[in-house]
Write a protein that holds these residues in place. Structure first.
Motif, short mmCIF file in Angstrom:
data_model
loop_
_atom_site.label_atom_id
_atom_site.label_comp_id
_atom_site.label_asym_id
_atom_site.label_seq_id
_atom_site.Cartn_x
_atom_site.Cartn_y
_atom_site.Cartn_z
N PRO A 5 25.35 70.20 27.08
CA PRO A 5 25.17 70.48 28.52
C PRO A 5 27.20 69.74 28.54
O PRO A 5 27.91 69.64 29.07
CB PRO A 5 24.91 69.94 30.32
CG PRO A 5 23.75 69.17 29.48
CD PRO A 5 23.66 69.37 27.70
N GLY A 8 30.66 65.15 37.35
CA GLY A 8 31.87 66.42 36.85
C GLY A 8 31.39 68.08 37.80
O GLY A 8 30.74 67.45 38.91
N ILE A 9 32.26 68.35 37.86
CA ILE A 9 31.87 69.66 38.66
C ILE A 9 31.26 71.09 37.74
O ILE A 9 30.95 70.62 37.02
CB ILE A 9 33.79 70.67 38.86
CG1 ILE A 9 34.71 70.13 38.05
CG2 ILE A 9 34.62 69.87 40.55
CD1 ILE A 9 35.92 70.71 37.80
N ASP A 54 34.55 74.17 27.95
CA ASP A 54 34.76 74.75 29.27
C ASP A 54 36.26 74.65 29.41
O ASP A 54 37.13 75.03 30.04
CB ASP A 54 34.35 75.03 29.66
CG ASP A 54 32.73 76.35 29.40
OD1 ASP A 54 32.92 76.69 28.52
OD2 ASP A 54 32.03 76.40 30.24
N GLN A 55 36.15 72.91 29.41
CA GLN A 55 37.57 72.63 30.53
C GLN A 55 38.52 72.89 29.21
O GLN A 55 39.84 73.01 29.90
CB GLN A 55 37.76 71.11 30.38
CG GLN A 55 36.71 71.10 31.89
CD GLN A 55 36.11 69.28 32.16
OE1 GLN A 55 35.89 68.34 31.33
NE2 GLN A 55 35.28 69.90 32.73
N ARG A 87 29.08 71.30 26.28
CA ARG A 87 29.43 72.98 27.11
C ARG A 87 30.63 71.99 27.84
O ARG A 87 31.46 73.25 27.78
CB ARG A 87 28.46 73.32 27.45
CG ARG A 87 28.29 75.12 28.04
CD ARG A 87 29.13 75.43 26.80
NE ARG A 87 30.08 76.69 27.47
CZ ARG A 87 30.57 77.74 26.54
NH1 ARG A 87 29.12 77.90 25.79
NH2 ARG A 87 30.76 78.64 27.30
N GLN A 88 30.11 72.05 28.72
CA GLN A 88 31.57 71.25 29.50
C GLN A 88 32.89 70.68 29.20
O GLN A 88 33.67 71.48 29.15
CB GLN A 88 30.89 70.15 30.90
CG GLN A 88 31.71 70.62 32.38
CD GLN A 88 31.22 69.59 33.08
OE1 GLN A 88 30.09 69.10 32.66
NE2 GLN A 88 31.98 68.90 34.75
N SER A 105 30.61 73.98 35.77
CA SER A 105 31.40 74.92 35.12
C SER A 105 31.83 76.25 35.77
O SER A 105 30.80 77.17 35.72
CB SER A 105 31.04 74.92 33.98
OG SER A 105 31.79 75.62 32.69
N ARG A 106 33.09 76.50 36.03
CA ARG A 106 33.34 77.76 36.43
C ARG A 106 33.28 78.99 35.78
O ARG A 106 33.01 80.22 35.94
CB ARG A 106 35.03 77.57 37.68
CG ARG A 106 34.78 77.29 38.70
CD ARG A 106 36.27 77.22 39.28
NE ARG A 106 37.24 76.09 38.07
CZ ARG A 106 38.01 75.34 38.80
NH1 ARG A 106 38.86 75.93 39.05
NH2 ARG A 106 38.53 74.20 37.81
N GLU A 107 33.76 78.90 34.34
CA GLU A 107 33.54 80.01 33.42
C GLU A 107 32.74 80.11 33.54
O GLU A 107 32.79 81.56 33.00
CB GLU A 107 34.34 79.13 32.00
CG GLU A 107 35.99 79.08 32.10
CD GLU A 107 36.02 77.22 32.61
OE1 GLU A 107 35.58 77.02 32.94
OE2 GLU A 107 37.50 77.12 32.37
N THR A 108 31.43 79.64 32.99
CA THR A 108 30.31 79.96 32.12
C THR A 108 28.92 79.74 33.20
O THR A 108 27.87 80.56 32.92
CB THR A 108 29.94 79.40 30.70
OG1 THR A 108 29.59 77.81 31.52
CG2 THR A 108 30.46 80.01 29.93
N THR A 110 27.03 76.86 33.55
CA THR A 110 26.50 76.11 32.74
C THR A 110 26.33 74.56 33.67
O THR A 110 26.92 74.75 35.07
CB THR A 110 26.53 75.85 31.62
OG1 THR A 110 28.00 75.05 31.70
CG2 THR A 110 26.49 76.61 30.30
N LYS A 111 25.16 74.35 33.79
CA LYS A 111 24.72 73.16 34.46
C LYS A 111 26.20 71.74 34.37
O LYS A 111 25.93 71.40 33.74
CB LYS A 111 23.56 72.76 34.38
CG LYS A 111 22.45 73.62 35.24
CD LYS A 111 21.94 73.37 36.26
CE LYS A 111 21.11 74.72 37.16
NZ LYS A 111 19.77 75.18 36.99
N ALA A 112 26.18 71.74 35.32
CA ALA A 112 26.85 70.43 35.54
C ALA A 112 25.71 68.84 34.72
O ALA A 112 25.16 69.31 34.39
CB ALA A 112 27.64 69.90 36.40
#
Lengths: 421, 161
Positions: B83, A4-5, B90-91, B86-87, A7-10, A12-14
């Motif tokens: 994590p 994954g990439i 967010d998506q 959370r990801q 996270s742009r919004e928060t 947080t670590k990928a």
């Protein structure tokens, strides 16, 4: 860079931010140059049956390497049991292999009984066999439903869950909970069977037996099913043994190993049943083995129901290990003392180590237990089939297509709670 | 033409924008196909024949967070999985809701130890908590109904915030 990439919004670590260099030695050199593709599958994927992550190296559509990444459901159950008295450890074992909690209870109870030398009355052993076989059918129903769902057969899922509900209702009847009953306890079972239990099980047997034919009619000679499963995920018998594969996966490869026959527990040697075996060790043979196993379970259930007396002891009457029934508390001072002692301190078990294993729906589940001489174990360890089967996934999948991976994962019937614990 | 000819003599239905949108949001909610542990099996039971979540327009589970507007956290969330969760959250596209299913997801349950996140609300905001270990399918359906009520009570002034 593999998963994954960010996270742009928060911010947080990928999931994983490693470099390709870290994978040197795990994947082939071709992946380093970009000739083959690295693909991440999971931990959130509808067909990994839980939170399994697989890193796949693909040459076109063909799988070159498969790297399973486990631990997304590591719960610390073994460590938690070390801080509990023996009886209080039972509910935690329910939540390991959550498709057949009864088998986990049984493994732990057998270990405790062996360590503390508690006896189990005969009627309790019959009740246990009934519970275990019902759990096996319930677990295989989830396996068949989800496996077929992954391959695109939606209706099988709905039928299987309909049958499973019948079993869950029986479990609720005897233990008060649908799934996590903690019904099997050291020394027998928690409480006596309710009067409606007998009819419910016999009704279920007559209802369920023809239903297995229905599933076979839907799948066994279905050309799409055959195309997806035959010759896929072949596991040679020697390889299977070398990787410690057990259960239907091993029997699908033609190795006759069933703990119920090889090392009988709970009087399984007195029941008449067959061990279905496969020939080719592919996904289809594992499917056939499990469906036949369901039929054998029904056979065992019938025999056990015939043997089961309506009345009798359901738990050991050794008051050093098993609390007295409530009605005795008002009459006997000794019963009050035992009651108090067992619910505050529990019972002591010697400073020795034991290992027992039994046949769960997924394979051989073993429980290693080391006592301290006190009321809590020093170490509890479970040898679980799913862990072994996930280790063998790369051997089964390499060289097959990516779409076959779904069939292979479905056929080994993994439960991540069982694997990670 | 159009609507009037089809409605015939029924006349005109008036409503507010709030009600119409909230009705639309509750009528066809797409949950994320997100199972973690034991509760996921009860979630599957809720979607299967006996309990049939499609009565509430929720039979369509999406495997992609981009296409779903409800995440049912079904099971224990470990520190390794946190994590990822959370990801996924967010998506998801707004508006989005979260149901925490079961004791482990709500508060850590019986696992007060090094491995388990003590309540999923440490990671993502939760709308409805469903208690039980695991909750029965009826309990989950009740949780979903509670969420529906919550959505129906949402006001237009809050949409932008």
């Amino acid at each position: 860079m593999v998963t994954g990439i960010q996270s742009r919004e928060t911010g947080t670590k990928a999931v994983w931010e490693g470099s390709l260099e870290e994978l040197r030695g795990l994947v082939t050199e071709r992946a380093m140059t970009g000739e083959t593709m690295l693909l991440n599958m999971g931990p959130h994927h509808p067909s990994t049956h839980g939170v399994l992550r697989l890193l796949l190296e693909l040459d076109g559509e063909q799988i070159v390497t498969c790297l399973p990444d486990i631990g997304f459901l590591h719960t610390g159950i073994e460590k938690n049991i070390e801080d509990k008295t023996y009886e209080k450890g039972v509910p935690l074992t329910d939540r390991m292999d959550y498709l057949s909690p009864m088998s986990n209870n049984m493994a732990f109870c057998l270990a405790v009984e062996k360590l503390a030398e508690v006896d189990v009355p005969e009627r309790a052993r019959i009740i246990r066999v009934i519970c275990l076989e019902l759990a096996r059918i319930a677990s295989h129903m989830v396996w068949l439903g989800t496996h077929a769902l992954d391959m695109g057969a939606m209706s099988v899922f709905l039928y299987c869950f309909r049958e499973r509900e019948h079993i869950l209702r029986i479990f609720e009847m005897i233990s008060g909970q649908r799934m996590m009953g903690s019904y099997l306890r050291p020394g027998g079972v928690w409480r006596d069977l309710p009067p409606e239990f007998y009819k419910a099980v016999t009704d279920f047997i007559t209802y369920f037996e023809p239903k297995v034919d229905d599933y076979e009619a839907l799948l066994t000679r279905n050309p799409i099913w055959l195309d997806r499963t035959q010759g896929v995920g072949i596991l040679e018998p020697e390889v299977a043994l070398a990787w410690g594969v057990t259960g239907a996966c091993l029997r699908g490869s033609g190795v006759n190993w069933d703990v119920r026959k090889a090392m009988p527990y709970s009087d399984y040697d007195t029941y008449d049943f067959d061990v279905p075996l496969g020939e080719h060790g592919d996904v289809y043979d594992r499917f056939l083995c499990r469906v036949q196993e369901v039929r054998q379970s029904v056979r065992i259930l019938k025999q056990a129901m015939k043997r089961l007396p309506k009345k009798g002891p359901f738990r050991s009457d050794n008051r050093k290990f098993v609390p007295p029934p409530r009605r005795e508390l008002g009459q006997s001072m000794e019963a009050v003392i035992h009651h108090f002692k067992l619910w505050t301190h529990g019972f002591d078990a010697p400073d020795e180590e034991v290992y027992v294993s039994l046949e769960s729906p997924r394979g051989e589940i073993g429980c290693y237990l080391h006592g301290t001489g006190g009321n809590k174990p020093r170490r509890v360890h479970f040898k679980t089939p799913s862990f072994m089967h996930i280790s063998a996934l790369p051997v089964m999948s390499e060289g097959y297509l990516l779409a076959d991976m779904i069939a292979i994962i479905g056929s080994v019937d993994i439960v991540l709670g069982d694997c990670d614990r | 033409m159009g609507v009037t000819s089809k409605l015939g003599n029924l006349g005109i239905v008036t409503t507010t924008l709030e009600t119409a949108v909230n009705w639309g949001r509750t009528g066809a909610m797409w949950p994320l196909l997100f199972g973690l542990a034991c509760c996921a099996i009860e979630m599957m039971s809720a979607q299967a024949s006996d309990y049939d979540l499609s009565r509430f327009g929720m039979e369509l589970n999406r495997a992609s967070p981009r296409q779903s507007d409800l995440i049912i956290v079904a099971g224990r969330v470990t520190r390794k999985m946190a994590p990822v969760l959370r990801q996924l959250y967010d998506q998801m596209a707004d508006p989005k809701w979260v149901i925490s299913m079961g004791d482990c997801a709500s508060c850590g349950g019986v696992y007060n130890n090094y491995a388990i996140v003590q309540g999923v609300d440490e990671i993502i905001p939760v709308d409805v908590y469903v208690a039980g270990c695991p909750p029965r399918p009826e309990q989950l359906i009740h949780g979903i109904m509670t969420l529906h009520e919550k959505i129906k009570a949402e006001r237009i002034v809050h949409w932008a915030s």
